[in-house]
Write a protein that holds these residues in place. Structure first.
Motif, PDB file in Angstrom:
ATOM      1  N   GLU A  86       0.850  -1.195   0.000  1.00 20.14           N
ATOM      2  CA  GLU A  86       0.000   0.000   0.000  1.00 20.14           C
ATOM      3  C   GLU A  86       0.887   1.246   0.000  1.00 20.14           C
ATOM      4  N   PRO A  87       0.519   2.380  -0.589  1.00 21.99           N
ATOM      5  CA  PRO A  87      -0.805   2.604  -1.172  1.00 21.99           C
ATOM      6  C   PRO A  87      -0.919   2.149  -2.624  1.00 21.99           C
ATOM      7  N   PHE A  88       0.169   1.487  -3.151  1.00 27.13           N
ATOM      8  CA  PHE A  88       0.170   1.186  -4.593  1.00 27.13           C
ATOM      9  C   PHE A  88      -0.957   0.220  -4.982  1.00 27.13           C
ATOM     10  N   ALA A  89      -1.235  -0.771  -4.095  1.00 29.50           N
ATOM     11  CA  ALA A  89      -2.284  -1.746  -4.430  1.00 29.50           C
ATOM     12  C   ALA A  89      -3.621  -1.028  -4.582  1.00 29.50           C
ATOM     13  N   SER A  90      -3.940  -0.159  -3.615  1.00 30.91           N
ATOM     14  CA  SER A  90      -5.241   0.530  -3.659  1.00 30.91           C
ATOM     15  C   SER A  90      -5.318   1.490  -4.837  1.00 30.91           C
ATOM     16  N   ILE A  91      -4.234   2.215  -5.055  1.00 38.03           N
ATOM     17  CA  ILE A  91      -4.244   3.172  -6.178  1.00 38.03           C
ATOM     18  C   ILE A  91      -4.435   2.399  -7.491  1.00 38.03           C
ATOM     19  N   GLY A  92      -3.690   1.316  -7.646  1.00 31.69           N
ATOM     20  CA  GLY A  92      -3.770   0.515  -8.876  1.00 31.69           C
ATOM     21  C   GLY A  92      -5.154  -0.079  -9.064  1.00 31.69           C
ATOM     22  N   ALA A  93      -5.714  -0.660  -7.983  1.00 35.46           N
ATOM     23  CA  ALA A  93      -7.017  -1.328  -8.106  1.00 35.46           C
ATOM     24  C   ALA A  93      -8.104  -0.305  -8.424  1.00 35.46           C
ATOM     25  N   ASN A  94      -8.088   0.829  -7.696  1.00 39.91           N
ATOM     26  CA  ASN A  94      -9.137   1.839  -7.948  1.00 39.91           C
ATOM     27  C   ASN A  94      -9.023   2.396  -9.363  1.00 39.91           C
ATOM     28  N   ALA A  95      -7.791   2.668  -9.793  1.00 39.33           N
ATOM     29  CA  ALA A  95      -7.610   3.238 -11.129  1.00 39.33           C
ATOM     30  C   ALA A  95      -8.074   2.229 -12.187  1.00 39.33           C
ATOM     31  N   THR A  96      -7.744   0.956 -11.999  1.00 37.71           N
ATOM     32  CA  THR A  96      -8.134  -0.058 -12.996  1.00 37.71           C
ATOM     33  C   THR A  96      -9.653  -0.166 -13.081  1.00 37.71           C
ATOM     34  N   MET A  97     -10.319  -0.172 -11.906  1.00 40.42           N
ATOM     35  CA  MET A  97     -11.781  -0.338 -11.931  1.00 40.42           C
ATOM     36  C   MET A  97     -12.456   0.899 -12.521  1.00 40.42           C
ATOM     37  N   ARG A  98     -12.002   2.096 -12.099  1.00 41.30           N
ATOM     38  CA  ARG A  98     -12.662   3.306 -12.612  1.00 41.30           C
ATOM     39  C   ARG A  98     -12.439   3.448 -14.115  1.00 41.30           C
ATOM     40  N   TRP A  99     -11.216   3.178 -14.562  1.00 38.75           N
ATOM     41  CA  TRP A  99     -10.917   3.278 -15.990  1.00 38.75           C
ATOM     42  C   TRP A  99     -11.747   2.247 -16.758  1.00 38.75           C
ATOM     43  N   GLY A 100     -11.851   1.037 -16.221  1.00 40.11           N
ATOM     44  CA  GLY A 100     -12.623  -0.027 -16.873  1.00 40.11           C
ATOM     45  C   GLY A 100     -14.090   0.373 -16.971  1.00 40.11           C
ATOM     46  N   GLU A 101     -14.624   0.972 -15.908  1.00 44.39           N
ATOM     47  CA  GLU A 101     -16.039   1.363 -15.932  1.00 44.39           C
ATOM     48  C   GLU A 101     -16.268   2.502 -16.927  1.00 44.39           C
ATOM     49  N   MET A 102     -15.299   3.432 -16.981  1.00 43.56           N
ATOM     50  CA  MET A 102     -15.445   4.530 -17.952  1.00 43.56           C
ATOM     51  C   MET A 102     -15.419   3.987 -19.366  1.00 43.56           C
ATOM     52  N   ARG A 103     -14.471   3.055 -19.590  1.00 46.29           N
ATOM     53  CA  ARG A 103     -14.309   2.488 -20.928  1.00 46.29           C
ATOM     54  C   ARG A 103     -15.520   1.634 -21.322  1.00 46.29           C
ATOM     55  N   ALA A 104     -16.205   1.077 -20.315  1.00 46.01           N
ATOM     56  CA  ALA A 104     -17.369   0.226 -20.611  1.00 46.01           C
ATOM     57  C   ALA A 104     -18.467   1.048 -21.294  1.00 46.01           C
ATOM     58  N   GLY A 105     -18.504   2.375 -21.051  1.00 42.89           N
ATOM     59  CA  GLY A 105     -19.460   3.261 -21.731  1.00 42.89           C
ATOM     60  C   GLY A 105     -20.881   2.753 -21.589  1.00 42.89           C
ATOM     61  N   LYS A 106     -21.541   2.568 -22.731  1.00 42.50           N
ATOM     62  CA  LYS A 106     -22.959   2.152 -22.722  1.00 42.50           C
ATOM     63  C   LYS A 106     -23.161   0.724 -22.216  1.00 42.50           C
ATOM     64  N   GLU A 107     -22.074  -0.031 -22.113  1.00 42.04           N
ATOM     65  CA  GLU A 107     -22.206  -1.392 -21.552  1.00 42.04           C
ATOM     66  C   GLU A 107     -22.536  -1.305 -20.059  1.00 42.04           C
ATOM     67  N   LEU A 108     -22.239  -0.137 -19.449  1.00 41.42           N
ATOM     68  CA  LEU A 108     -22.577   0.072 -18.041  1.00 41.42           C
ATOM     69  C   LEU A 108     -24.000   0.586 -17.980  1.00 41.42           C
TER      70      LEU A 108
END
Ligand SMILES: Cc1cc2nc3c(=O)[nH]c(=O)nc-3n(C[C@H](O)[C@H](O)[C@H](O)COP(=O)(O)OP(=O)(O)OC[C@H]3O[C@@H](n4cnc5c(N)ncnc54)[C@H](O)[C@@H]3O)c2cc1C
Length: 445
Positions: A423-445
């Protein structure tokens, strides 16, 4: 002495359980007892462990303790897709390495067959366990491409599948939101609370002892046995099996090797006959999103009436807890996903909103095996615990009873869950990956 550092908590009601008539409670432990086997956790893994132990050692005294009520934990909070095929949440289209996917599919099917046999033996209604298949739904061109790539991967594995166009998706769902879909026949669709309750009732009828509202607070080695303490009594057992998914870490095991994530869902009130007719489509279906970070949608029709269930959003929870307030911003996203798909149901509000904790590892390895003499783990289901939990429960029981099989060897050959970055790298990495993935999902979300 192992002191349990955190008890389970999931925000909101376990809706699948709430829409059923209330279940007869199992007692809370009161006093001290002895058992041959103590199973901690009454979810998919715990109940499957108890069932397989009962099959292999019918005369053994088997006891299951659950911190809450059966079906109130994540086992009664999931979306009910018991998936046979590769479903790698970290991949853009669920596919992974072909050889590993083939062996994972065989293991998942073993779990589904085990669950199917339980559903049949305990005369569960079809609503509890239905081998009806699922659809990977695509709402964007990118999603359609994911489905096509995944279909190619399935073809190379020799797996049956069918690509659907927008017209077919509309005929099934009543929604014109989707551009395409990919049907695969091997997924079993569960009413998860009905299934785990049915499993519990069948096991209780065959002599397995259940204690609800009985959280284990510590474990103590006593010679060759273990003593589990709870607030209202102790259980001594020759073997203890941890079936607590990510809470293995609360028992002090797999520290900094498990990733804890909350997932969220909402369920509408029962549709009126007019609303159901206005929506059209089939009365039961299940769509996983073509993008792993998109929205899962189900239409259900059974004991609690006809309803729509949506599931999306992930939050990182290294402490295995979440503020119940977290449901509020998530609710907004759920409402948006629902109304975009079902504009004709504009007046239909959500009756339930909830979250549930699940556990992944960086290398998608389970937390499986003997941890200390007589203390076993069937944990870390990597998100897909309806099948993976069932399998790990079945196989840990086989390991304990010395019942060798190719599946058990496969399970034992997984490496340990990989250590997380500090930490804090694990949390920063996990949050960034999930938020970026959700943004990229676009209309799939
Ligand atoms: C919204 C949502 C949607 C999901 N959708 C799907 C899906 O469609 N398909 C799928 O395969 N998976 C899905 N999942 C994941 C799935 O629910 C889990 O992977 C699965 O429940 C794990 O099974 P398990 O038996 O290992 O653990 P759990 O079901 O979490 O059971 C562990 C039990 O242990 C108990 N426990 C913990 N600590 C203690 C203690 N100290 N003493 C006593 N008891 C204790 C807990 O109360 C809990 O009931 C979803 C999860 C969520 C939250």
């Amino acid at each position: 002495m192992i002191t349990v550092s955190k008890q389970p908590f999931d925000p909101g009601p376990a809706a699948w359980n709430e829409i059923l008539p209330s279940a007869m409670p199992y007692p809370k432990l009161d006093g001290d007892i002895r058992a041959d086997f103590l199973v901690i956790g009454g979810g998919f893994a715990g109940l499957s462990t108890a069932r397989r132990l009962k099959q292999l050692q019918p005369d053994a005294a088997i006891c299951v303790v659950e911190a809450r009520r059966i079906a109130e934990g994540p086992a009664g909070r999931n979306s009910g897709f018991m998936i046979d095929l590769p479903h790698n949440l970290a991949s853009k289209d669920y596919a992974g390495d072909a050889a590993r996917d083939r062996s994972q599919t065989a293991l998942n099917r073993e779990a589904i067959a085990f669950a199917a046999a339980a559903a049949e033996e305990y005369a569960m209604p079809q609503e509890a366990f239905s081998p009806s298949g699922k659809i990977n739904a695509a709402a964007t061109e990118r999603g359609v491409t994911h489905n096509q790539d995944y279909a190619q991967h399935l073809a190379s594995m020799g797996e049956a599948h069918e690509l659907l166009d927008a017209t077919a998706m509309r005929a099934i769902s009543g929604s014109d939101y989707y551009l395409g879909g990919l049907f695969t026949p091997g997924t079993a669709m569960l009413q998860p609370a009905l299934y785990v309750r049915g499993l519990g009732e069948g096991l209780a009828a065959s002599g397995v002892l259940f204690f609800e509202n009985t959280p284990v607070t510590s474990l103590n080695r006593e010679g060759t046995a273990w003593r589990a303490a709870t607030p209202t009594g102790n259980i001594s057992a020759g073997a203890v099996i941890l079936c607590v998914n990510g809470h293995a870490e609360s028992f002090g095991f797999f520290k900094r090797r498990l990733m804890h994530i909350y997932l969220y869902a909402s369920m509408t009130r029962a549709l009126t006959a007019e609303e159901a007719a206005a929506l059209g489509g089939e009365r039961r279906w299940g769509f996983t999103p073509a993008d792993p970070l998109g929205t899962t949608v189900r239409r259900i029709s059974g004991t609690g009436g006809e309803r729509i269930v949506v599931r999306n959003r992930f939050t990182w929870a290294p402490g295995r807890s979440v503020d119940a307030q977290r449901l509020r911003p998530v609710a907004h996203v759920h409402d948006r996903s629902f109304s975009a798909r079902f504009p004709c149901l504009a007046g239909v509000e959500m009756a339930y909103r909830w979250g549930g904790l699940l556990c992944l590892s960086l290398n998608t390895a389970p937390a499986f095996g003997e941890l200390e003499p007589g203390l076993f783990s069937a944990c870390c289901q990597n998100g897909l615990g309806t099948a993976a939990g069932t399998l790990s429960g079945k196989l840990i029981a086989e390991q304990i009873c010395g019942h060798e099989s190719a599946s058990l060897s496969a399970m034992q050959s997984f490496p340990a869950p990989k250590r997380l970055p500090p930490e804090p790298f694990a949390s920063i990495g996990a949050n960034a990956t999930m938020r970026w993935g959700e943004m990229r999902a676009g209309k799939e979300l």
